[in-house]
Design a protein around this motif. Structure first.
Motif, PDB file in Angstrom:
ATOM      1  N   CYS A   9       0.845  -1.283  -0.022  1.00  0.00           N
ATOM      2  CA  CYS A   9      -0.030  -0.001  -0.169  1.00  0.00           C
ATOM      3  C   CYS A   9       0.898   1.457   0.145  1.00  0.00           C
ATOM      4  CB  CYS A   9      -0.900   0.027   1.101  1.00  0.00           C
ATOM      5  SG  CYS A   9      -0.128   0.295   2.896  1.00  0.00           S
ATOM      6  N   GLY A  10       2.010   1.144   0.429  1.00  0.00           N
ATOM      7  CA  GLY A  10       3.262   2.345   0.197  1.00  0.00           C
ATOM      8  C   GLY A  10       2.702   3.359   1.463  1.00  0.00           C
ATOM      9  N   SER A  11       1.773   2.796   2.641  1.00  0.00           N
ATOM     10  CA  SER A  11       1.561   4.133   3.479  1.00  0.00           C
ATOM     11  C   SER A  11       2.360   4.072   4.498  1.00  0.00           C
ATOM     12  CB  SER A  11       0.211   3.874   3.978  1.00  0.00           C
ATOM     13  OG  SER A  11       0.111   2.568   4.665  1.00  0.00           O
ATOM     14  N   CYS A  12       3.697   3.388   4.922  1.00  0.00           N
ATOM     15  CA  CYS A  12       4.072   3.265   6.248  1.00  0.00           C
ATOM     16  C   CYS A  12       5.572   3.659   6.148  1.00  0.00           C
ATOM     17  CB  CYS A  12       4.262   1.533   6.588  1.00  0.00           C
ATOM     18  SG  CYS A  12       5.300   0.747   5.663  1.00  0.00           S
ATOM     19  N   CYS A  57       5.216   1.012  -9.016  1.00  0.00           N
ATOM     20  CA  CYS A  57       5.579   1.995  -7.920  1.00  0.00           C
ATOM     21  C   CYS A  57       4.073   2.019  -6.889  1.00  0.00           C
ATOM     22  CB  CYS A  57       5.391   3.422  -8.502  1.00  0.00           C
ATOM     23  SG  CYS A  57       5.317   4.741  -7.424  1.00  0.00           S
ATOM     24  N   ILE A  58       4.465   2.098  -5.679  1.00  0.00           N
ATOM     25  CA  ILE A  58       3.452   1.827  -4.866  1.00  0.00           C
ATOM     26  C   ILE A  58       3.030   3.354  -4.151  1.00  0.00           C
ATOM     27  CG2 ILE A  58       3.416  -0.524  -4.227  1.00  0.00           C
ATOM     28  CD1 ILE A  58       5.280   0.273  -1.736  1.00  0.00           C
ATOM     29  N   LEU A  59       3.671   4.381  -4.748  1.00  0.00           N
ATOM     30  CA  LEU A  59       3.497   5.558  -3.992  1.00  0.00           C
ATOM     31  C   LEU A  59       3.767   5.683  -2.695  1.00  0.00           C
ATOM     32  CD1 LEU A  59       0.283   7.268  -5.863  1.00  0.00           C
ATOM     33  CD2 LEU A  59       2.696   7.598  -6.309  1.00  0.00           C
ATOM     34  N   CYS A  60       5.024   5.387  -2.208  1.00  0.00           N
ATOM     35  CA  CYS A  60       5.240   5.155  -0.978  1.00  0.00           C
ATOM     36  C   CYS A  60       6.022   6.628  -0.459  1.00  0.00           C
ATOM     37  CB  CYS A  60       6.331   4.233  -0.190  1.00  0.00           C
ATOM     38  SG  CYS A  60       7.860   4.327  -1.417  1.00  0.00           S
ATOM     39  N   GLY A  61       6.609   7.358  -1.399  1.00  0.00           N
ATOM     40  CA  GLY A  61       6.885   8.737  -1.367  1.00  0.00           C
ATOM     41  C   GLY A  61       8.435   8.758  -0.961  1.00  0.00           C
ATOM     42  N   ILE A  62       9.203   7.491  -0.741  1.00  0.00           N
ATOM     43  CA  ILE A  62      10.646   7.592  -0.259  1.00  0.00           C
ATOM     44  C   ILE A  62      11.266   8.201  -1.181  1.00  0.00           C
ATOM     45  CG2 ILE A  62      12.405   5.825  -0.068  1.00  0.00           C
ATOM     46  CD1 ILE A  62      10.587   3.962   1.331  1.00  0.00           C
ATOM     47  N   CYS A  63      11.221   8.266  -2.639  1.00  0.00           N
ATOM     48  CA  CYS A  63      12.029   8.826  -3.484  1.00  0.00           C
ATOM     49  C   CYS A  63      11.901  10.270  -3.330  1.00  0.00           C
ATOM     50  CB  CYS A  63      11.634   8.408  -5.062  1.00  0.00           C
ATOM     51  SG  CYS A  63       9.870   8.607  -5.337  1.00  0.00           S
ATOM     52  N   ALA A  64      10.737  10.909  -3.195  1.00  0.00           N
ATOM     53  CA  ALA A  64      10.709  12.112  -3.051  1.00  0.00           C
ATOM     54  C   ALA A  64      11.381  12.782  -1.666  1.00  0.00           C
ATOM     55  CB  ALA A  64       9.259  12.549  -2.698  1.00  0.00           C
ATOM     56  N   SER A  65      11.364  11.754  -0.603  1.00  0.00           N
ATOM     57  CA  SER A  65      11.885  12.249   0.683  1.00  0.00           C
ATOM     58  C   SER A  65      13.416  12.049   0.355  1.00  0.00           C
ATOM     59  CB  SER A  65      11.696  11.070   1.606  1.00  0.00           C
ATOM     60  OG  SER A  65      12.364  11.301   2.918  1.00  0.00           O
ATOM     61  N   GLU A  66      13.856  11.455  -0.327  1.00  0.00           N
ATOM     62  CA  GLU A  66      15.470  11.343  -0.469  1.00  0.00           C
ATOM     63  C   GLU A  66      16.098  12.285  -1.669  1.00  0.00           C
ATOM     64  OE1 GLU A  66      17.682   8.817   1.219  1.00  0.00           O
ATOM     65  OE2 GLU A  66      15.878   9.045   2.526  1.00  0.00           O
ATOM     66  N   CYS A  67      15.208  13.034  -2.246  1.00  0.00           N
ATOM     67  CA  CYS A  67      15.557  13.831  -3.733  1.00  0.00           C
ATOM     68  C   CYS A  67      16.225  15.133  -3.392  1.00  0.00           C
ATOM     69  CB  CYS A  67      14.418  13.742  -4.378  1.00  0.00           C
ATOM     70  SG  CYS A  67      14.698  14.730  -6.033  1.00  0.00           S
ATOM     71  N   THR A  68      17.377  14.881  -3.739  1.00  0.00           N
ATOM     72  CA  THR A  68      18.329  16.115  -3.592  1.00  0.00           C
ATOM     73  C   THR A  68      17.927  17.327  -4.253  1.00  0.00           C
ATOM     74  OG1 THR A  68      20.183  14.401  -3.642  1.00  0.00           O
ATOM     75  CG2 THR A  68      20.846  16.765  -3.592  1.00  0.00           C
ATOM     76  N   GLN A  69      17.415  17.172  -5.571  1.00  0.00           N
ATOM     77  CA  GLN A  69      17.065  18.263  -6.369  1.00  0.00           C
ATOM     78  C   GLN A  69      15.691  19.097  -5.618  1.00  0.00           C
ATOM     79  OE1 GLN A  69      16.370  21.513  -8.148  1.00  0.00           O
ATOM     80  NE2 GLN A  69      18.362  20.504  -8.826  1.00  0.00           N
ATOM     81  N   LEU A  70      14.628  17.959  -5.130  1.00  0.00           N
ATOM     82  CA  LEU A  70      13.284  18.408  -4.601  1.00  0.00           C
ATOM     83  C   LEU A  70      13.819  19.227  -3.275  1.00  0.00           C
ATOM     84  CD1 LEU A  70      10.528  18.302  -5.351  1.00  0.00           C
ATOM     85  CD2 LEU A  70      10.341  15.997  -3.804  1.00  0.00           C
TER      86      LEU A  70
END
Ligand code: SF4
Ligand code: SF4
Ligand code: FES
Length: 318
Positions: A57-60, A148-161
């Motif tokens: 589910c990507g929620s945790c 992709c389960i839309l967990c958000g981890i990639c956004a959390s880690e993204c240097t440019q973001l």
């Protein structure tokens, strides 16, 4: 008895603070088990989200000691071993607004995602009655991005973001653009790709943080490379990113190495380079750090480099 200390960043909607909880160590458990145990046995006010407990589910997802993890998929032992400590600092994912404690707000992100039209824009060859036929090979192109389960981890880690929340798109949004652009049933890939270009696509710094932490092993960096390549095929070649890519490509193909004197000129143009970089270059020359007369020679083995280019031309693209 061995104890694990969890220092959790709390947030009540107004203020935040760090709260400490000690938990007796048990082997073979997950991070989610630990958070649940804290909530059930020590503090019912602790907020975090989870549902499937099976990495579906990507929620945790949360951050632990500065890195992002799916708590249901991550073994506590693995975390303790990775960080070589029994002190774990838990925070909500980075680059998200926080609702309470470890709970993040997905609404603005899902609104933002709409810009890439994350749905199929059907080709005329399909219809609601006949559907679409997709070959195994065509399906394989969308198999990984669809994971992709839309967990958000990639956004959390993204240097440019982290530096550019307004301008840049979250890596999972780039993934959605890619997923529909490469779908054989989609008749308008440009409608998914152009908004990505207009949102600083070329500013990805290739840090690979999104790739290394994605729990579904999605190669987001390769997707960024594909999206960039497609924008160039669409004729978008007169921007800094595309010009830099061409200059880089030509240098390596011709000499096997970069010419750092001419690279900025080829990327930014002579006038801009003169205005922006000449004072710095003069200082470098005066300190003996660069020699303006030095022209890099071909590397030994340039024939091999050129063979790699020839080979790459023949490789099937997604
Ligand atoms: S791309 Fe990977 S890390 Fe990013 S949201 Fe999807 S599953 Fe999570
Ligand atoms: S490789 Fe690009 S998209 Fe991925 S985390 Fe780094 S900057 Fe962000
Ligand atoms: S609880 Fe669903 S992915 Fe972790």
């Amino acid at each position: 008895m061995r104890k694990i200390t969890f220092t959790i960043k709390r947030f009540d909607g107004n203020k935040d603070w760090l709260q400490r909880y000690d938990l007796p160590y048990e082997n073979g458990k997950t991070l989610l088990w630990a958070l649940t145990k804290i909530r059930e046995e020590q503090d019912p006010t602790l907020n975090f989200t989870s549902a499937c407990r099976h990495a579906i589910c990507g929620s945790c997802a949360i951050r632990v000691n500065g890195n992002s993890f799916l708590t249901c998929k991550t073994a506590l032992d693995e975390i303790l071993d990775t960080f070589k400590t029994d002190d774990l600092k838990c925070e909500p994912l980075g680059n998200f607004d926080v609702v309470r404690d470890l709970v993040i707000d997905w609404k603005p992100k899902l609104e933002k995602m709409k810009v890439v039209k994350p749905w199929i824009i059907p080709k005329e060859s399909g219809s609601p009655t006949t559907g679409f036929k997709q070959s195994e090979q065509e399906f394989q192109k969308i198999a990984s991005p669809t994971d992709c389960i839309l967990c958000g981890i990639c956004a959390s880690e993204c240097t440019q973001l982290a530096m550019n929340q307004e301008g840049y798109l979250e890596p999972f949004i780039l993934n959605r653009a890619y997923r529909f652009a490469v779908d054989s049933r989609d008749g308008a890939p440009e409608e998914h790709i152009r908004p990505v270009l207009e949102n600083d696509l070329w500013k990805c710094v290739h840090c690979m943080q999104c790739v290394s932490q994605c729990p579904k092993d999605i190669n987001l960096s390769a997707e960024v490379a594909y999206l960039r390549q497609e924008t160039m095929k669409m004729g978008e070649t007169q921007n800094l990113g595309a010009r830099h890519a061409y200059a880089f490509h030509d240098d390596v193909k011709n000499k096997g190495r970069l010419n750092e004197m001419t690279l900025p000129m080829k990327t930014e143009g002579v006038v801009k380079t003169a205005m922006k970089r000449v004072p710095f270059a003069l200082r470098m020359i005066s300190k003996g750090k660069i020699n303006p007369l030095h022209m890099p020679k071909e590397v030994e083995g340039i024939a091999g480099v050129r063979k790699i280019y020839e080979y790459a031309k023949g490789v099937d693209q997604p």
